[in-house]
Design a protein around this motif. Structure first.
Motif, mmCIF file in Angstrom:
data_model
loop_
_atom_site.group_PDB
_atom_site.id
_atom_site.type_symbol
_atom_site.label_atom_id
_atom_site.label_comp_id
_atom_site.label_asym_id
_atom_site.label_seq_id
_atom_site.Cartn_x
_atom_site.Cartn_y
_atom_site.Cartn_z
ATOM 1 N N TYR A 166 0.829 -1.200 0.000
ATOM 2 C CA TYR A 166 0.000 0.000 0.000
ATOM 3 C C TYR A 166 0.867 1.256 0.000
ATOM 4 N N TYR A 167 1.924 1.259 0.826
ATOM 5 C CA TYR A 167 2.783 2.447 0.940
ATOM 6 C C TYR A 167 3.433 2.781 -0.399
ATOM 7 N N ILE A 168 3.973 1.761 -1.068
ATOM 8 C CA ILE A 168 4.638 1.971 -2.361
ATOM 9 C C ILE A 168 3.640 2.519 -3.379
ATOM 10 N N GLU A 169 2.435 1.967 -3.371
ATOM 11 C CA GLU A 169 1.420 2.418 -4.327
ATOM 12 C C GLU A 169 1.048 3.872 -4.080
ATOM 13 N N SER A 170 0.864 4.256 -2.817
ATOM 14 C CA SER A 170 0.500 5.643 -2.531
ATOM 15 C C SER A 170 1.652 6.586 -2.853
ATOM 16 N N LEU A 171 2.888 6.134 -2.611
ATOM 17 C CA LEU A 171 4.055 6.941 -2.947
ATOM 18 C C LEU A 171 4.159 7.118 -4.459
ATOM 19 N N THR A 172 3.922 6.046 -5.190
ATOM 20 C CA THR A 172 3.948 6.100 -6.651
ATOM 21 C C THR A 172 2.890 7.061 -7.161
ATOM 22 N N ASN A 173 1.700 7.000 -6.596
ATOM 23 C CA ASN A 173 0.624 7.913 -7.006
ATOM 24 C C ASN A 173 1.001 9.359 -6.712
ATOM 25 N N GLU A 174 1.627 9.602 -5.568
ATOM 26 C CA GLU A 174 2.033 10.954 -5.197
ATOM 27 C C GLU A 174 3.071 11.491 -6.184
ATOM 28 N N VAL A 175 4.041 10.656 -6.534
ATOM 29 C CA VAL A 175 5.076 11.059 -7.487
ATOM 30 C C VAL A 175 4.448 11.344 -8.854
ATOM 31 N N GLU A 176 3.539 10.480 -9.275
ATOM 32 C CA GLU A 176 2.863 10.682 -10.559
ATOM 33 C C GLU A 176 2.062 11.974 -10.557
ATOM 34 N N GLU A 177 1.371 12.269 -9.455
ATOM 35 C CA GLU A 177 0.586 13.495 -9.363
ATOM 36 C C GLU A 177 1.478 14.727 -9.428
ATOM 37 N N LYS A 178 2.600 14.685 -8.730
ATOM 38 C CA LYS A 178 3.525 15.819 -8.773
ATOM 39 C C LYS A 178 4.115 15.987 -10.171
ATOM 40 N N GLY A 179 4.464 14.875 -10.783
ATOM 41 C CA GLY A 179 4.997 14.928 -12.141
ATOM 42 C C GLY A 179 3.992 15.513 -13.111
ATOM 43 N N ARG A 180 2.761 15.086 -12.994
ATOM 44 C CA ARG A 180 1.700 15.609 -13.863
ATOM 45 C C ARG A 180 1.497 17.097 -13.611
ATOM 46 N N TYR A 181 1.539 17.515 -12.342
ATOM 47 C CA TYR A 181 1.376 18.928 -12.000
ATOM 48 C C TYR A 181 2.450 19.776 -12.693
ATOM 49 N N TRP A 182 3.716 19.344 -12.585
ATOM 50 C CA TRP A 182 4.816 20.118 -13.180
ATOM 51 C C TRP A 182 4.741 20.085 -14.703
ATOM 52 N N PHE A 183 4.381 18.943 -15.258
ATOM 53 C CA PHE A 183 4.227 18.833 -16.710
ATOM 54 C C PHE A 183 3.153 19.802 -17.201
ATOM 55 N N ASP A 184 2.023 19.819 -16.523
ATOM 56 C CA ASP A 184 0.934 20.712 -16.910
ATOM 57 C C ASP A 184 1.339 22.179 -16.785
ATOM 58 N N GLN A 185 2.093 22.494 -15.724
ATOM 59 C CA GLN A 185 2.574 23.872 -15.549
ATOM 60 C C GLN A 185 3.388 24.313 -16.761
ATOM 61 N N VAL A 186 4.321 23.461 -17.165
ATOM 62 C CA VAL A 186 5.193 23.784 -18.296
ATOM 63 C C VAL A 186 4.377 23.863 -19.586
ATOM 64 N N GLN A 187 3.457 22.942 -19.787
ATOM 65 C CA GLN A 187 2.628 22.965 -20.991
ATOM 66 C C GLN A 187 1.785 24.240 -21.056
ATOM 67 N N ASP A 188 1.252 24.679 -19.910
ATOM 68 C CA ASP A 188 0.433 25.893 -19.873
ATOM 69 C C ASP A 188 1.236 27.138 -20.246
ATOM 70 N N MET A 189 2.553 27.075 -20.059
ATOM 71 C CA MET A 189 3.415 28.200 -20.436
ATOM 72 C C MET A 189 3.778 28.181 -21.909
ATOM 73 N N GLY A 190 3.484 27.083 -22.575
ATOM 74 C CA GLY A 190 3.844 26.977 -23.983
ATOM 75 C C GLY A 190 4.967 25.997 -24.244
ATOM 76 N N GLY A 191 5.330 25.203 -23.254
ATOM 77 C CA GLY A 191 6.361 24.187 -23.447
ATOM 78 C C GLY A 191 7.659 24.523 -22.743
ATOM 79 N N ALA A 192 8.623 23.600 -22.880
ATOM 80 C CA ALA A 192 9.895 23.730 -22.157
ATOM 81 C C ALA A 192 10.667 24.979 -22.570
ATOM 82 N N ARG A 193 10.674 25.292 -23.859
ATOM 83 C CA ARG A 193 11.419 26.463 -24.328
ATOM 84 C C ARG A 193 10.880 27.739 -23.683
ATOM 85 N N ALA A 194 9.559 27.860 -23.643
ATOM 86 C CA ALA A 194 8.944 29.033 -23.019
ATOM 87 C C ALA A 194 9.268 29.081 -21.526
#
Length: 157
Positions: A1-29
């Motif tokens: 259970y712990y590993i699964e919740s940790l994995t979900n947390e990491v995935e959520e943070k990764g998605r958050y940062w990815f979305d932030q960058v995409q909303d700016m127009g991508g990595a170059r922006a």
């Protein structure tokens, strides 16, 4: 259970940062507007505050600290060593095939110019050919600087 919740947390943070960058127009922006630099600075500041408050413990810094002062001698370069390296560089430059060198650096410039105009060409083979022609790092980066310019990080503070 712990590993699964940790994995979900990491995935959520990764998605958050990815979305932030995409909303700016991508990595170059994100690079151009200083997003990455700002976020790294915030993270370093938070990390340092955690150490200073004792919330984060670092061995030898704020935990198990020894009172003795350690003296680290200042590094002084060897003038003879520097002269030896300069002589080796000059010898290598004198021995190389200047026609092949010029040809490889010109090809690198053409490839870089194509890349700068939006082509998806891979620049690495041109760099490797310049290396095989005994181009120096400075010569290779000089060509790239002439085409792409020099990166100047945005002022974020």
């Amino acid at each position: 259970y712990y590993i699964e919740s940790l994995t979900n947390e990491v995935e959520e943070k990764g998605r958050y940062w990815f979305d932030q960058v995409q909303d700016m127009g991508g990595a170059r922006a994100a690079i151009d507007n200083g997003f990455y630099l700002k976020e790294m600075a915030k993270g370093r500041y938070r990390y340092q505050r955690e150490i200073e408050s004792g919330q984060r413990q670092v061995i030898g810094v704020n935990k198990f600290v020894q009172d003795e002062k350690i003296s680290i001698p200042l590094f002084k370069g060897d003038e003879k060593g520097e002269a030896k390296q300069v002589a080796r560089l000059n010898k290598a430059r004198a021995k190389r095939n200047k026609t092949r060198l010029k040809s490889s650096l010109d090809a690198l410039a053409r490839t870089a110019e194509s890349k700068a105009k939006g082509s998806t060409v891979n620049i690495v083979p041109s760099i490797l050919e310049a290396v095989r022609a005994d181009a120096t790092e400075g010569e290779i980066f000089g060509v790239l600087r002439n085409v792409f310019g020099q990166y100047r990080p945005p002022s974020v503070f």
